[in-house]
Motif scaffolding. Structure first.
Motif, PDB file in Angstrom:
ATOM      1  N   ILE A 407       0.834  -1.209   0.000  1.00  0.00           N
ATOM      2  CA  ILE A 407       0.000   0.000   0.000  1.00  0.00           C
ATOM      3  C   ILE A 407       0.867   1.257   0.000  1.00  0.00           C
ATOM      4  CG2 ILE A 407      -1.598   1.355   1.433  1.00  0.00           C
ATOM      5  CD1 ILE A 407      -2.871  -1.310   2.292  1.00  0.00           C
ATOM      6  N   PHE A 408       1.991   1.187   0.676  1.00  0.00           N
ATOM      7  CA  PHE A 408       2.887   2.353   0.765  1.00  0.00           C
ATOM      8  C   PHE A 408       4.013   2.307  -0.266  1.00  0.00           C
ATOM      9  CE2 PHE A 408       1.101   1.528   4.997  1.00  0.00           C
ATOM     10  CZ  PHE A 408       0.455   2.737   5.218  1.00  0.00           C
ATOM     11  N   ILE A 409       4.356   1.105  -0.744  1.00  0.00           N
ATOM     12  CA  ILE A 409       5.439   0.965  -1.720  1.00  0.00           C
ATOM     13  C   ILE A 409       4.973   1.316  -3.135  1.00  0.00           C
ATOM     14  CG2 ILE A 409       6.966  -0.703  -2.874  1.00  0.00           C
ATOM     15  CD1 ILE A 409       7.160  -2.172  -0.183  1.00  0.00           C
ATOM     16  N   MET A 410       3.774   0.878  -3.507  1.00  0.00           N
ATOM     17  CA  MET A 410       3.305   1.077  -4.889  1.00  0.00           C
ATOM     18  C   MET A 410       3.280   2.547  -5.328  1.00  0.00           C
ATOM     19  SD  MET A 410       2.931  -1.965  -6.045  1.00  0.00           S
ATOM     20  CE  MET A 410       1.967  -1.808  -7.545  1.00  0.00           C
ATOM     21  N   PRO A 411       2.819   3.492  -4.489  1.00  0.00           N
ATOM     22  CA  PRO A 411       2.858   4.899  -4.926  1.00  0.00           C
ATOM     23  C   PRO A 411       4.279   5.427  -5.151  1.00  0.00           C
ATOM     24  CG  PRO A 411       1.375   4.626  -3.071  1.00  0.00           C
ATOM     25  CD  PRO A 411       2.136   3.357  -3.197  1.00  0.00           C
ATOM     26  N   MET A 412       5.249   4.823  -4.467  1.00  0.00           N
ATOM     27  CA  MET A 412       6.638   5.252  -4.663  1.00  0.00           C
ATOM     28  C   MET A 412       7.226   4.700  -5.961  1.00  0.00           C
ATOM     29  SD  MET A 412       8.346   5.183  -0.869  1.00  0.00           S
ATOM     30  CE  MET A 412       7.610   3.734  -0.144  1.00  0.00           C
ATOM     31  N   ALA A 421      -2.198   3.836  -7.913  1.00  0.00           N
ATOM     32  CA  ALA A 421      -1.128   2.921  -7.514  1.00  0.00           C
ATOM     33  C   ALA A 421      -1.421   2.295  -6.153  1.00  0.00           C
ATOM     34  CB  ALA A 421       0.208   3.661  -7.484  1.00  0.00           C
ATOM     35  N   VAL A 422      -2.079   3.068  -5.269  1.00  0.00           N
ATOM     36  CA  VAL A 422      -2.476   2.523  -3.962  1.00  0.00           C
ATOM     37  C   VAL A 422      -3.477   1.381  -4.155  1.00  0.00           C
ATOM     38  CG1 VAL A 422      -3.598   3.009  -1.759  1.00  0.00           C
ATOM     39  CG2 VAL A 422      -2.063   4.706  -2.776  1.00  0.00           C
ATOM     40  N   TYR A 423      -4.479   1.601  -5.028  1.00  0.00           N
ATOM     41  CA  TYR A 423      -5.458   0.548  -5.295  1.00  0.00           C
ATOM     42  C   TYR A 423      -4.811  -0.689  -5.920  1.00  0.00           C
ATOM     43  CZ  TYR A 423      -8.932   4.276  -4.621  1.00  0.00           C
ATOM     44  OH  TYR A 423      -9.687   5.306  -4.102  1.00  0.00           O
TER      45      TYR A 423
END
Length: 454
Positions: A407-412, A421-423
């Motif tokens: 959840i926190f890695i994908m937006p980065m 990207a969170v979804y």
């Protein structure tokens, strides 16, 4: 036929699964109405519907925790009661029911006190903003007071289904759901209570269901009855039940933690509309997961009873029938979501901005939901044969090892649309988790079958 103690060991598996699974699937779909009907009505409140829906969505992590504690008792105690019944040890099955009833009441009291004292603090921590906190607190203040009804209905109804009384278990949920559907529009719109009316309708309905469940489990038709002499907790009875139920508890409680992670990340990148969309996405996810869990609950008495009776072929056959059923449902729902996402989204809101935002998010979020059939069939079979360790490993892997960090890695990783990207974290985690579960199950299930031979 339902009062025949041996029908779980003699009736053809396909027919038996159909007979038990149809009522449990119906019960799960009906149970889903408790939460989803509230959201549908709230989302259509004139002028404030979208914001009220977002506020109630923030309450979901707390509601999930309440349900998880009910599952801790039901998913651990009910399979053990079925296994004892398969062995012909009805006295131990009775004691399991009595101990679980006492534990459920104790948990309910603690949860009620904690929720009444800390509602606003929890809700702010779980992603409520200044725009939505009022709606969230209004809903939870009332919902918390009915915690004991929710706990006893969900926790004890599993013991009705575990005996093979699937239709009675379905009626337990149906009675409350019908009350909820009738009372929601009266309290929300006619009495002008808004989100408070939705919460009040829910706890009254759960109280009615609770009364039905307890009347049956203390009556003459049940094979296992709540008896005064079985209410005193015994370590040898309650601890193994809690150990077996821990996997389902982790799975459901982790949904609460994951919901908090999603809300905080989405609030950061997309604001209130992204959190509101998440309320709809999680509701549609229930359309996928709850019927699948209903299929698993229908198969649980069959697998547990025959496992306890040492009938290897019937255990194996029940698993493959369950897998075929869950895969068929998950594939069908996946197709519907991918082809008609706006149909699902429009059920919950008429706000055009929220609809247009949520439709592409839903396609991403549910991208690999067709694989859920494998995950649920394996996980429910682990629980049904008493393999607590594997159930816990599978639950922890999917939620804590994979989804929470993603959840926190994908937006980065994605520099473009960070909200989407969170979804995207959900389908990535699901795909890896299913692969891991299938491998672990192939080894552990064979081991369990060999153990039955010995």
């Amino acid at each position: 036929m339902e009062n025949d103690k041996k029908f779980l060991a003699t009736e053809p598996i396909g027919r038996l699964l159909l007979r038990l699974a149809l009522p449990t699937v119906a019960a799960q779909l009906i149970n889903m109405l408790y939460n989803i009907v509230d959201r549908i009505y709230i989302g259509h409140i004139p002028e404030v519907g979208a914001m009220a829906l977002t506020g109630v969505g923030v309450c979901l992590p707390i509601i999930m925790i309440v349900s998880a504690f009910a599952a801790l008792i039901s998913s651990g105690g009910a399979p053990r009661a079925s296994i004892y019944m398969g062995r012909g040890d009805y006295e131990s099955a009775q004691k399991t029911l009595g101990n679980c009833f006492t534990a459920q009441i104790m948990i309910s009291i603690v949860l009620t006190v904690v929720l009444l004292l800390g509602n606003e603090t929890f809700l702010l921590a779980f992603g409520a903003s200044q725009n939505t906190i009022g709606y969230a607190v209004s809903y939870m203040d009332i919902y918390a007071a009915g915690t004991i009804f929710v706990q006893l209905t969900l926790g004890m109804n599993a013991f009705i289904t575990a005996q093979g009384f699937a239709k009675t278990g379905m009626l337990s949920v149906l009675i409350g759901a019908v009350c909820n559907i009738i009372l929601d529009p009266i309290f929300i719109f006619a009495f002008g209570l808004g989100v408070r009316g939705a919460a009040l309708a829910t706890i009254i309905s759960q109280a009615v269901s609770c009364a039905w469940v307890l009347k049956f489990l203390t009556g003459k038709k049940t094979l296992l009855a709540i008896r005064r002499k079985d209410l005193r907790l015994k370590k040898s009875i309650i601890l193994p039940a809690l150990a077996l139920g821990t996997a389902t508890f982790i799975m459901q409680a982790s949904e609460s933690v994951i919901s908090v992670c999603f809300n905080s990340s989405l609030l950061k990148y997309g604001g209130d509309i992204a959190v509101g969309a998440m309320t709809i996405l999680s509701s549609v996810m229930q359309f996928a997961m709850l019927p699948l869990q209903g299929l698993g609950q229908g198969a649980q008495p069959i697998i547990s009873y025959n496992y306890g009776a040492g009938m290897k072929k019937r255990v194996k056959s029940a698993y493959f029938h369950l897998l075929a059923a869950t895969m068929s449902f998950s594939t069908l729902l996946w197709l519907l979501v991918q082809l008609f996402p706006s149909m699902f989204v429009s059920m919950f809101t008429s706000d055009e901005a929220l609809v247009s935002f949520t439709v592409p998010a839903l396609r991403i979020y549910m991208a690999v939901s067709l694989l859920f059939g494998i995950q649920i069939a394996c996980q429910m079979t682990f629980t049904s044969i008493g393999n607590a360790a594997s159930s816990i490993i599978v639950a922890v892997m999917r939620k804590f090892v994979l989804l929470m960090p993603l959840i926190f890695i994908m937006p980065m990783i994605f520099s473009g649309n960070k909200t989407m990207a969170v979804y995207l974290a959900e389908p990535v985690a699901d795909a890896v988790a299913v692969f891991f579960t299938a491998i672990l199950f192939s080894f552990q299930f064979r081991k369990a079958l060999r153990g039955m031979e010995n």
